[in-house]
Motif scaffolding. Structure first.
Motif, mmCIF file in Angstrom:
data_model
loop_
_atom_site.group_PDB
_atom_site.id
_atom_site.type_symbol
_atom_site.label_atom_id
_atom_site.label_comp_id
_atom_site.label_asym_id
_atom_site.label_seq_id
_atom_site.Cartn_x
_atom_site.Cartn_y
_atom_site.Cartn_z
ATOM 1 N N LEU A 110 4.516 -7.073 6.537
ATOM 2 C CA LEU A 110 4.538 -7.070 7.999
ATOM 3 C C LEU A 110 5.121 -8.370 8.523
ATOM 4 O O LEU A 110 5.952 -8.368 9.442
ATOM 5 N N TRP A 135 11.018 0.803 8.774
ATOM 6 C CA TRP A 135 9.763 0.216 8.310
ATOM 7 C C TRP A 135 8.886 1.258 7.623
ATOM 8 O O TRP A 135 8.944 2.444 7.911
ATOM 9 N N GLN A 137 4.845 1.192 6.342
ATOM 10 C CA GLN A 137 3.597 0.430 6.204
ATOM 11 C C GLN A 137 3.021 0.522 4.796
ATOM 12 O O GLN A 137 2.258 -0.358 4.375
ATOM 13 N N TRP A 140 4.189 -2.340 2.898
ATOM 14 C CA TRP A 140 3.570 -3.589 3.371
ATOM 15 C C TRP A 140 2.133 -3.749 2.877
ATOM 16 O O TRP A 140 1.514 -4.780 3.113
ATOM 17 N N LEU A 142 -0.514 -2.471 4.038
ATOM 18 C CA LEU A 142 -1.407 -2.740 5.174
ATOM 19 C C LEU A 142 -2.665 -1.872 5.147
ATOM 20 O O LEU A 142 -3.723 -2.296 5.583
ATOM 21 N N PHE A 145 -1.331 1.443 10.239
ATOM 22 C CA PHE A 145 -0.067 1.272 10.947
ATOM 23 C C PHE A 145 -0.011 -0.102 11.608
ATOM 24 O O PHE A 145 -1.058 -0.689 11.928
ATOM 25 N N PRO A 146 1.182 -0.629 11.865
ATOM 26 C CA PRO A 146 1.284 -1.868 12.645
ATOM 27 C C PRO A 146 0.939 -1.601 14.109
ATOM 28 O O PRO A 146 0.819 -0.449 14.533
ATOM 29 N N ARG A 164 9.935 4.624 12.140
ATOM 30 C CA ARG A 164 9.517 4.561 10.745
ATOM 31 C C ARG A 164 10.639 5.088 9.856
ATOM 32 O O ARG A 164 11.531 5.794 10.297
ATOM 33 N N TRP A 171 7.232 2.713 16.357
ATOM 34 C CA TRP A 171 6.381 1.548 16.650
ATOM 35 C C TRP A 171 6.925 0.880 17.907
ATOM 36 O O TRP A 171 8.093 0.478 17.950
#
Length: 555
Positions: A110, A135, A137, A140, A142, A145-146, A164, A171
């Motif tokens: 991220l 992107w 996630q 990442w 994570l 989700f961001p 995405r 996002w």
């Protein structure tokens, strides 16, 4: 001396239209491979084609030369020549758009993504929006989700919208959410989801149909921007050996550009178009029925693209049972059975092939049920209908593809990209019907292969590599991911050539290098059938030819 790209009567990368008086051309001294009508790999040393770009002879050098007296000769100097490769599922303008925006597909964290976003925003300060894509996630690590708040830290002076990698979620930063009128009280649209936290606060990610709330306020590309996107996409496709692509969702605006490019000899890849949906654009574009053979067979618009569900990575794919890693969610069916029946019947009545995106086992089941009903009801058996992706299918439904007559249109790199999360999503039992290429092939289904670019890279050799190794580009996992479902090299080669052509009703013109077909071929830097299969993703394209016209040469 290396054969140079230049303006001549038979090399026209940037020189205009082929001359009607052009003599036949012979490609000599080739290490050539193609497929015959039975799908067997056959060798050739020479290939002759006429001034229409149609092959007149293929085979041994002396035999071909005897059938093309007075022809121009091009020495391949022993390099490998293959049929042009076909991507049976891509998004051409989406690829071009990605090439004009921020690409986050290589981001592994991220913080790294936010740094790239901030740098891009500063370098493009004149833009009214910050736009990008790619992107994931899952990459990442994570576990979520961001958020808009995190994106605000990178760009807060203007709206930002980043799709995405699969295009099934986006996002947004706070400015974009405000412009779209999205608040905590905004209801989820049918077939979509506004991601919220435990307190019901909209966090900034919109899944599937919820993206429509944002797309209403996004600036639409100008005609010149659309041309730039198409130019960039065509150049990228030619550089990786794609001579044809099935565009999964063509709008009326894009159709006008395709026709214009075909009219003026600017299409450097054949486009098999699928009208996006059965609404206003379909009503406009279908007035005269399916379009075939337009612009010397460079453009066709004879299919319709529909959506059953979302994507696995964003948990929008519709599953029959809950997600293994989210027991409160089954994903999303975009339409009721009655709505899907009506859309498919509408397209079939007009004579269109119907190609439906279905990722989850519930999505696939819905479409198989609808096809089983609507194909006989509309006497549409000959249209070669398809399910796009056919990604997670309950084992009992796989034989129905064969019995109903449905083509599974699949993307091998989806398996090697999704392996880091797919089994988490569906569990050890359902994964047996996922990315199940071998199971489909054993029952006699023809698989049409593609990439789903820009979700994945457009390079078809990445797809062939994934199909035969079930490994990513890093060689993982060493034994292959569920290797019992891998293809042979011949099968993978066929699914990007003859079977992709068949899925577009084009096997009489494309998919192999045989007399009467178009001289769509590529010259590559390694021998596909002698190199290690583990290195296929490293294959480089030296030249790309479409209808006897060289449209790309590596510098």
């Amino acid at each position: 001396m290396r054969f140079a790209l230049q303006c001549s009567s038979f090399v026209l990368a940037a020189c205009g239209v082929l001359s009607a008086a052009q003599a036949d051309t012979v490609i000599d001294n080739a290490n050539g491979y193609t497929l015959n009508a039975r799908g067997d790999v056959v060798r050739f040393a020479s290939l002759a084609f006429d001034d229409r770009g149609r092959i007149t002879a293929v085979g041994a050098a002396q035999e071909v030369a005897a059938r093309a007296p007075g022809a121009r000769h091009v020495d391949m100097r022993g390099r490998t020549v293959l049929p042009g490769l076909i991507d049976a599922h891509g998004h051409v303008f989406g690829l071009g758009e990605m090439l004009t925006q921020l690409d986050l597909s290589a981001s592994t964290s991220l913080q790294g993504a936010l740094a790239s976003i901030g740098a891009y925003a500063r370098a493009n300060a004149q833009g009214a929006w910050v736009r990008g894509r790619g992107w994931n996630q899952e990459n990442w690590k994570l576990g979520r989700f961001p958020t808009a708040a995190e994106l605000d830290a990178a760009v807060s002076d203007r709206p930002a919208w980043l799709e995405r990698v699969d295009g099934h979620a986006g996002w947004a930063n706070s400015r974009a959410l405000a412009l779209a009128g999205i608040t905590n009280a905004t209801p989820d649209p049918v077939g979509g989801k506004i991601v919220r936290d435990a307190n019901g606060v909209a966090t900034g990610v919109l899944v599937d149909a919820a993206q429509g709330l944002m797309k209403k306020v996004l600036p639409q590309p100008t005609e010149q921007e659309g041309r730039t996107m198409l130019d960039k996409a065509l150049a990228a496709m030619a550089s990786v050996g794609l001579t044809s692509a099935h565009d999964a969702g063509v709008s009326a605006v894009q159709d006008r550009l395709y026709r214009d490019y075909a009219d003026h000899g600017k299409l450097t890849a054949r486009i098999y178009g699928m009208i996006g949906g059965t609404d206003a654009d379909f009503d406009q574009l279908s007035k005269n029925g399916p379009l075939q053979g337009y612009g010397k067979d460079m453009y066709a618009l004879r299919a319709v693209k529909l959506y059953s569900d979302g994507a696995l990575g964003s948990r929008g794919a519709a599953l029959l049972a809950p997600y293994s890693d989210d027991p409160h969610s089954h994903g999303l069916l975009f339409h009721t059975d009655q709505e899907m029946d009506a859309m498919i019947a509408k397209a079939m009545k007009k004579g269109y092939q119907v190609n439906v995106h279905a990722i989850g086992d519930a999505g696939n089941h819905q479409i198989l049920d609808t096809f089983a009903k609507e194909i006989p009801a509309n006497h549409a058996e000959a249209l070669r209908h398809r399910i796009e992706h056919a990604q997670v299918v309950t084992p009992a439904d796989i034989p129905r593809f064969k019995t109903i007559g449905i083509i599974p249109s699949m993307q091998p790199t989806h398996a090697t990209s999704d392996k880091n999360m797919a089994e988490q999503r569906v569990g050890a039992e359902r994964i047996k019907g996922a990315y199940a290429w071998r199971t489909f092939l054993q029952q006699g289904s023809r698989i049409a292969c593609g990439s789903d670019f820009p979700v994945e890279a457009p390079n078809p050799f990445f797809g062939i590599h994934a199909a035969v190794t079930r490994q990513d580009a890093g060689g993982q996992p060493i034994a292959g991911w569920y290797p019992e479902q891998e293809m042979s090299l011949k099968e993978a080669f066929r699914c990007f050539t003859l079977d992709a052509a068949y899925a577009g009703h084009q096997e009489k013109n494309l998919g192999s290098l045989e007399a009467g077909k178009y001289a769509d071929f590529i010259v590559v830097d390694q021998d596909l059938f002698k190199m290690s299969v583990y290195d296929i993703h490293k294959m480089g394209v030296l030249e790309t030819w479409v209808a006897g016209r060289q449209v790309y040469a590596r510098k």
